[in-house]
Design an enzyme around this catalytic site. Structure first.
Site, mmCIF file in Angstrom:
data_model
loop_
_atom_site.group_PDB
_atom_site.id
_atom_site.type_symbol
_atom_site.label_atom_id
_atom_site.label_comp_id
_atom_site.label_asym_id
_atom_site.label_seq_id
_atom_site.Cartn_x
_atom_site.Cartn_y
_atom_site.Cartn_z
ATOM 1 N N LYS A 11 4.894 -11.377 9.766
ATOM 2 C CA LYS A 11 3.627 -10.662 9.943
ATOM 3 C C LYS A 11 2.826 -11.222 11.126
ATOM 4 O O LYS A 11 3.142 -12.293 11.656
ATOM 5 C CB LYS A 11 2.845 -10.740 8.629
ATOM 6 N N TYR A 51 2.523 0.760 3.492
ATOM 7 C CA TYR A 51 1.847 0.166 2.330
ATOM 8 C C TYR A 51 1.143 1.225 1.471
ATOM 9 O O TYR A 51 0.193 0.903 0.762
ATOM 10 C CB TYR A 51 0.854 -0.900 2.783
ATOM 11 N N PHE A 59 -8.112 -4.098 -1.173
ATOM 12 C CA PHE A 59 -7.762 -4.818 0.054
ATOM 13 C C PHE A 59 -7.023 -3.942 1.074
ATOM 14 O O PHE A 59 -6.622 -4.429 2.126
ATOM 15 C CB PHE A 59 -6.915 -6.055 -0.278
ATOM 16 N N ARG A 87 13.158 -12.913 -1.973
ATOM 17 C CA ARG A 87 11.841 -13.073 -2.612
ATOM 18 C C ARG A 87 11.649 -14.515 -3.059
ATOM 19 O O ARG A 87 10.546 -15.065 -2.981
ATOM 20 C CB ARG A 87 11.696 -12.120 -3.817
ATOM 21 N N THR A 93 3.170 -14.238 -3.574
ATOM 22 C CA THR A 93 2.268 -13.528 -2.662
ATOM 23 C C THR A 93 1.129 -14.430 -2.199
ATOM 24 O O THR A 93 0.776 -14.455 -1.022
ATOM 25 C CB THR A 93 1.680 -12.284 -3.371
ATOM 26 N N ARG A 104 6.207 -18.947 2.484
ATOM 27 C CA ARG A 104 4.760 -18.763 2.365
ATOM 28 C C ARG A 104 4.049 -20.089 2.130
ATOM 29 O O ARG A 104 2.942 -20.306 2.644
ATOM 30 C CB ARG A 104 4.451 -17.741 1.274
HETATM 31 N N1 UDP Z 1 -2.476 -8.489 -0.360
HETATM 32 C C1 UDP Z 1 -3.818 -8.799 -0.165
HETATM 33 N N2 UDP Z 1 -4.578 -9.114 -1.259
HETATM 34 C C2 UDP Z 1 -4.093 -9.123 -2.528
HETATM 35 C C3 UDP Z 1 -2.739 -8.801 -2.718
HETATM 36 C C4 UDP Z 1 -1.945 -8.483 -1.612
HETATM 37 O O1 UDP Z 1 -4.292 -8.789 0.961
HETATM 38 O O2 UDP Z 1 -4.830 -9.410 -3.476
HETATM 39 C C5 UDP Z 1 -1.636 -8.162 0.807
HETATM 40 C C6 UDP Z 1 -0.660 -9.285 1.172
HETATM 41 O O3 UDP Z 1 -0.496 -9.304 2.595
HETATM 42 C C7 UDP Z 1 0.595 -8.844 0.464
HETATM 43 C C8 UDP Z 1 0.545 -7.328 0.667
HETATM 44 O O4 UDP Z 1 -0.846 -7.011 0.517
HETATM 45 O O5 UDP Z 1 1.765 -9.434 1.005
HETATM 46 C C9 UDP Z 1 1.363 -6.523 -0.317
HETATM 47 O O6 UDP Z 1 0.987 -6.912 -1.632
HETATM 48 P P1 UDP Z 1 2.095 -7.127 -2.762
HETATM 49 O O7 UDP Z 1 1.379 -7.283 -4.057
HETATM 50 O O8 UDP Z 1 3.138 -6.055 -2.654
HETATM 51 O O9 UDP Z 1 2.717 -8.567 -2.390
HETATM 52 P P2 UDP Z 1 4.147 -8.977 -1.801
HETATM 53 O O10 UDP Z 1 5.156 -8.015 -2.335
HETATM 54 O O11 UDP Z 1 4.009 -8.924 -0.288
HETATM 55 O O12 UDP Z 1 4.365 -10.382 -2.288
HETATM 56 MG MG MG Z 2 5.183 -5.979 -2.460
#
Ligand code: UDP
Ligand code: MG
Length: 139
Positions: A11, A51, A59, A87, A93, A104
């Site tokens: 990213k 997204y 968000f 993953r 996340t 991460r």
């Molecule tokens: N995100 C955020 N705030 C949150 C949760 C997610 O800004 O509370 C952003 C973050 O960049 C994340 C993306 O949205 O990677 C997609 O969210 P998801 O829950 O799908 O997480 P991921 O699959 O990327 O772990």
């Molecule tokens: Mg996701």
């Protein structure tokens, strides 16, 4: 349909901080083969589409701003059990919850600017890979 491929994006925060090389090294060292890769920048429409599942979340606006503010590295990766293993490699996340040694944990600052994307299912890996790449770009 189960496949051995997943999709990732390094990213904008990771690219801005000069972490492309270190993250790709970790991905390769973990047994993933790169079968497609490019440096690109998402448009607002791209990020809103990619997204879309999060469009009702509070968000969403910030997420689209973040994902479009600079270049990303998009890639398709191959390995047995690719989706789940990737993953695990990227971690939770929220980097505060991510296990030691995960990408991460090492490279992300916050739950929003968390350095890297990894598909969450074989179905989404195929959709997301096709979003960024067309046939002759994929080995
Ligand atoms: N995100 C955020 N705030 C949150 C949760 C997610 O800004 O509370 C952003 C973050 O960049 C994340 C993306 O949205 O990677 C997609 O969210 P998801 O829950 O799908 O997480 P991921 O699959 O990327 O772990
Ligand atoms: Mg996701």
């Amino acid at each position: 349909m189960a496949t051995n491929r997943t999709f990732t994006m390094l990213k904008p925060d990771a690219v801005e901080k000069g972490h492309i090389g270190a993250i790709l090294e970790k991905i390769s060292a973990s047994g993933f083969k790169i079968v497609a890769m490019k440096l690109t920048q998402m448009t607002k429409h791209d990020a809103q589409t990619f997204y879309a599942i999060h469009s009702e979340r509070p968000f969403f606006g910030e997420l689209v701003e973040y994902m479009t503010r600079g270049p990303i590295v998009a890639a398709i990766l191959e390995k047995e059990n690719a989706v789940d293993d990737f993953r695990t490699l990227i971690g939770a996340t929220n980097p505060a919850d991510a296990a030691d040694g995960t990408i991460r944990k090492l490279f992300a600052n916050s739950i929003s600017e968390n350095a890297i994307h990894g598909s969450d299912s074989d179905e989404n890996a195929a959709i997301e890979g096709a979003f960024h790449f067309s046939g002759r770009e994929i080995f």
